[in-house]
Design an enzyme around this catalytic site. Structure first.
Site, PDB file in Angstrom:
ATOM      1  N   ASN A   1       0.812  -1.233   0.000  1.00 16.92           N
ATOM      2  CA  ASN A   1       0.000   0.000   0.000  1.00 16.92           C
ATOM      3  C   ASN A   1       0.841   1.277   0.000  1.00 16.92           C
ATOM      4  OD1 ASN A   1       0.732  -0.608   2.672  1.00 16.92           O
ATOM      5  ND2 ASN A   1      -0.986   0.536   3.492  1.00 16.92           N
TER       6      ASN A   1
ATOM      7  N   GLU B   1       7.521   2.403  15.366  1.00 17.59           N
ATOM      8  CA  GLU B   1       8.503   2.775  14.354  1.00 17.59           C
ATOM      9  C   GLU B   1       8.595   4.280  14.356  1.00 17.59           C
ATOM     10  OE1 GLU B   1       6.767   0.709  10.826  1.00 17.59           O
ATOM     11  OE2 GLU B   1       8.648  -0.410  10.955  1.00 17.59           O
TER      12      GLU B   1
HETATM   13  P1  NDP Z   1      -0.505  -9.500   3.956  1.00 17.99           P
HETATM   14  O1  NDP Z   1      -0.382  -9.392   5.429  1.00 17.99           O
HETATM   15  O2  NDP Z   1      -0.783 -10.853   3.365  1.00 17.99           O
HETATM   16  O3  NDP Z   1       0.831  -8.950   3.230  1.00 17.99           O
HETATM   17  C1  NDP Z   1       1.748  -8.059   3.791  1.00 17.99           C
HETATM   18  C2  NDP Z   1       3.170  -8.566   3.570  1.00 17.99           C
HETATM   19  O4  NDP Z   1       3.349  -9.799   4.273  1.00 17.99           O
HETATM   20  C3  NDP Z   1       3.485  -8.889   2.101  1.00 17.99           C
HETATM   21  O5  NDP Z   1       4.845  -8.604   1.829  1.00 17.99           O
HETATM   22  C4  NDP Z   1       3.235 -10.388   2.051  1.00 17.99           C
HETATM   23  O6  NDP Z   1       3.904 -11.039   0.983  1.00 17.99           O
HETATM   24  C5  NDP Z   1       3.793 -10.816   3.396  1.00 17.99           C
HETATM   25  N1  NDP Z   1       3.297 -12.115   3.837  1.00 17.99           N
HETATM   26  C6  NDP Z   1       2.173 -12.770   3.458  1.00 17.99           C
HETATM   27  N2  NDP Z   1       2.079 -13.967   4.092  1.00 17.99           N
HETATM   28  C7  NDP Z   1       3.167 -14.090   4.884  1.00 17.99           C
HETATM   29  C8  NDP Z   1       3.647 -15.091   5.770  1.00 17.99           C
HETATM   30  N3  NDP Z   1       2.981 -16.232   5.972  1.00 17.99           N
HETATM   31  N4  NDP Z   1       4.818 -14.882   6.418  1.00 17.99           N
HETATM   32  C9  NDP Z   1       5.500 -13.730   6.236  1.00 17.99           C
HETATM   33  N5  NDP Z   1       5.111 -12.755   5.390  1.00 17.99           N
HETATM   34  C10 NDP Z   1       3.945 -12.901   4.726  1.00 17.99           C
HETATM   35  O7  NDP Z   1      -1.610  -8.478   3.506  1.00 17.99           O
HETATM   36  P2  NDP Z   1      -2.454  -8.473   2.141  1.00 17.99           P
HETATM   37  O8  NDP Z   1      -1.574  -7.941   1.093  1.00 17.99           O
HETATM   38  O9  NDP Z   1      -3.075  -9.816   1.865  1.00 17.99           O
HETATM   39  O10 NDP Z   1      -3.624  -7.476   2.521  1.00 17.99           O
HETATM   40  C11 NDP Z   1      -4.751  -7.951   3.243  1.00 17.99           C
HETATM   41  C12 NDP Z   1      -5.285  -6.942   4.216  1.00 17.99           C
HETATM   42  O11 NDP Z   1      -4.276  -6.579   5.150  1.00 17.99           O
HETATM   43  C13 NDP Z   1      -5.703  -5.609   3.604  1.00 17.99           C
HETATM   44  O12 NDP Z   1      -6.974  -5.666   3.106  1.00 17.99           O
HETATM   45  C14 NDP Z   1      -5.589  -4.687   4.786  1.00 17.99           C
HETATM   46  O13 NDP Z   1      -6.738  -4.772   5.570  1.00 17.99           O
HETATM   47  C15 NDP Z   1      -4.409  -5.248   5.553  1.00 17.99           C
HETATM   48  N6  NDP Z   1      -3.162  -4.536   5.246  1.00 17.99           N
HETATM   49  C16 NDP Z   1      -2.750  -3.595   6.118  1.00 17.99           C
HETATM   50  C17 NDP Z   1      -1.621  -2.876   5.834  1.00 17.99           C
HETATM   51  C18 NDP Z   1      -1.157  -1.825   6.750  1.00 17.99           C
HETATM   52  O14 NDP Z   1      -0.632  -0.815   6.309  1.00 17.99           O
HETATM   53  N7  NDP Z   1      -1.253  -2.053   8.027  1.00 17.99           N
HETATM   54  C19 NDP Z   1      -0.830  -3.085   4.625  1.00 17.99           C
HETATM   55  C20 NDP Z   1      -1.335  -4.127   3.783  1.00 17.99           C
HETATM   56  C21 NDP Z   1      -2.463  -4.814   4.111  1.00 17.99           C
HETATM   57  P3  NDP Z   1       3.222 -11.213  -0.489  1.00 17.99           P
HETATM   58  O15 NDP Z   1       4.153 -10.502  -1.366  1.00 17.99           O
HETATM   59  O16 NDP Z   1       3.163 -12.671  -0.753  1.00 17.99           O
HETATM   60  O17 NDP Z   1       1.860 -10.593  -0.462  1.00 17.99           O
END
Ligand code: NDP
Length: 471
Positions: free
Chosen positions: A141, A452
């Site tokens: 994001n 952070e």
């Molecule tokens: P994720 O938590 O899946 O992804 C965030 C990061 O974590 C990505 O780099 C992802 O890799 C990685 N990741 C995914 N699975 C694992 C794992 N098992 N172990 C370690 N790292 C992992 O979020 P999504 O992208 O699926 O988004 C889903 C929801 O999360 C959104 O709708 C929102 O509500 C929330 N979100 C919140 C954010 C924030 O700023 N707090 C940011 C993004 C999402 P990969 O490249 O495979 O996706």
């Protein structure tokens, strides 16, 4: 393309522009072996990097920031192409990355130890030493700013870093690492391992020789990451999103509050952890507030972020867009709120290939509706009214999240009460979403653990060692 797409082959991930589906680039699909190699390389690099003078590290960070500023336009275009946000927002995000590096360059080495002299114990010293190899997992994001928040304090304190960017927005992170290499930061000090969360992210979380892991993303992923990190005794920072409330009191500057609600919600197409996700408005100004918010939201130009005049780009992926749409549908179907504006996927030609969603306003929303309690990561603004500030604060706190909240008023008693009672890591007054590099950032409750940003991040990346010298 969805954000959970499989690699096109076993070796790379292709990155697509969410505005038109065009191919932007590709990155290698890293493996657990790549993580193991990166960790040993980072430990080797740590020996000399941790011994460098903080002033030399500062100079490198300042030079890198300068180079990022010089390349700002190209970096911003790349960010818009892979993430979807309007160019203006990408320009600001790239500048924000540079500013974070400058901030940490300016405070590198300022966190000193402690000293005391005791008749019984002699010289009592506390020195602060870097942890070693650290890792970061970055979402799609705000990949650029979040990467800055994570690498700035790590590099400034003499630690080495391994970054795993998101599979759907890794290219600008890679280009930024390139800027640091060009000014002399060794490639072994800052490494990127691209690839999926399930493979690369999990290997980082499980690795016994990584000392700290900073993660930003969804709550279930964060919990999983924290479980692995606990088993290998890593220090962890978790930033897991929010459902920020905005409370608009009867004395608020209505125009400023309406503009704040629209920019605070539709910025980055609503995909920001500290976006305004729920609005509570005093009953006496509810109607004019809603009217003005609607006018402003309807005037937003939705389109390809590369085009001039566009205010809001696409949702980052079709999967994400469909999740958002189903939450809106569920609200309407269960009579938990009314769509005042938007609430649909635009179907005309310029939008055909992208994952667009119209800026959506929901009114008279039931405080118990899922759109009011969960983190809705898209351009949806639910609004409801309140009778008393006690009621507003109670509703604002009625969520498992606690990242940010804002109160819009000039009444000192209300400000004092709301800033004390709102359950959040950051509380704004007459503003929202603004986070300068100097202040700590993080949430309470399910929004995460640790902080952070600011000098507070330095404490995380330095370990106190006590030295007692008997004369
Ligand atoms: P994720 O938590 O899946 O992804 C965030 C990061 O974590 C990505 O780099 C992802 O890799 C990685 N990741 C995914 N699975 C694992 C794992 N098992 N172990 C370690 N790292 C992992 O979020 P999504 O992208 O699926 O988004 C889903 C929801 O999360 C959104 O709708 C929102 O509500 C929330 N979100 C919140 C954010 C924030 O700023 N707090 C940011 C993004 C999402 P990969 O490249 O495979 O996706």
């Amino acid at each position: 393309m969805t954000s959970k797409q499989a690699p096109m082959n076993q070796e790379s991930y292709e990155v697509y522009n969410p505005a038109d589906g065009s191919l932007v680039g590709s990155v290698p699909a890293g493996t657990p072996d790549d993580v193991n190699n990166a960790v040993s390389t980072a430990w080797e690099a740590f020996r000399s990097w941790s011994q460098t003078d903080p002033l030399d590290r500062s100079k490198l960070l300042f030079s890198a920031a300068q180079l990022v500023r010089a390349d700002q336009k190209d970096l911003a275009r790349l960010l818009t192409r892979e993430q979807g946000k309007p160019l203006r927002e990408s320009m600001n995000e790239v500048a924000g990355f540079a500013r974070v590096l400058e901030y940490y360059a300016s405070i590198s080495g300022t966190l000193k130890g402690d000293y005391g002299l005791s008749k019984t114990y002699g010289h009592m010293m506390v020195v602060r030493q870097p942890l070693g190899v650290c890792a970061a997992i970055i979402p799609w994001n705000m990949p650029v700013l979040i990467m800055g928040w994570k690498i700035g304090p790590v590099l400034a304190t003499g630690n080495t870093m391994i970054v795993k960017p998101s599979t759907t927005a890794p290219l600008t992170c890679k280009a930024l690492a390139g800027c640091l290499y060009r000014v002399g930061v060794p490639e072994s000090v800052l490494q990127l391992v691209t690839g999926s969360g399930e493979v690369v992210g999990e290997a980082l979380a499980r690795h016994p020789d990584i000392k700290s892991l900073s993660f930003t993303g969804a709550v279930p992923t964060g919990i999983q990451v924290a479980e692995h990190a606990a088993k290998t005794l890593k220090k962890t920072i978790l930033e897991l999103g929010g459902s920020d409330a905005m409370i608009v009191c009867k004395d608020a500057d209505l125009e400023a509050a309406a503009k704040g609600a629209v920019s605070g919600r539709f910025f980055n197409c609503g995909q920001t952890c500290t976006a305004i996700k729920r609005v509570f408005v005093d009953t006496s100004i509810y109607a004019p507030f809603v009217r003005r918010v609607r006018e402003l939201a309807d005037a937003l130009q939705v389109g390809n972020g590369l085009l001039a005049g566009v205010d809001m780009g696409p949702v980052h992926s079709k999967r994400q867009r469909d999740t958002v749409h189903s939450l809106v549908q569920e609200t309407v179907d269960n009579r938990l709120g009314t769509v005042l504006s938007g609430g649909k996927i635009p179907d005309s030609d310029p939008y055909a290939m992208g994952s667009f969603y119209l800026p959506t306003i929901l009114t008279d929303v039931d405080p118990d509706a899922p759109v009011m309690r969960e983190e809705v990561f898209g351009p949806v603004l639910p609004i409801s009214e309140f009778d008393s500030i006690s009621d507003a604060i109670e509703r604002a706190n009625a969520t498992r999240f606690g990242l940010g909240a804002s109160v819009w008023t000039h009444d000192m008693r209300t400000i004092s009460r709301a800033t004390q009672e709102l359950d959040a890591g950051i509380v704004w007054v007459n503003q929202h979403l603004r986070i300068p590099p100097e202040v700590p950032f993080g949430g309470v409750k399910s929004s995460g653990l640790g902080r952070e940003n600011g000098r507070y991040a330095l404490f995380h990346y330095l370990e106190e060692k006590t030295i007692l010298i008997h004369p």
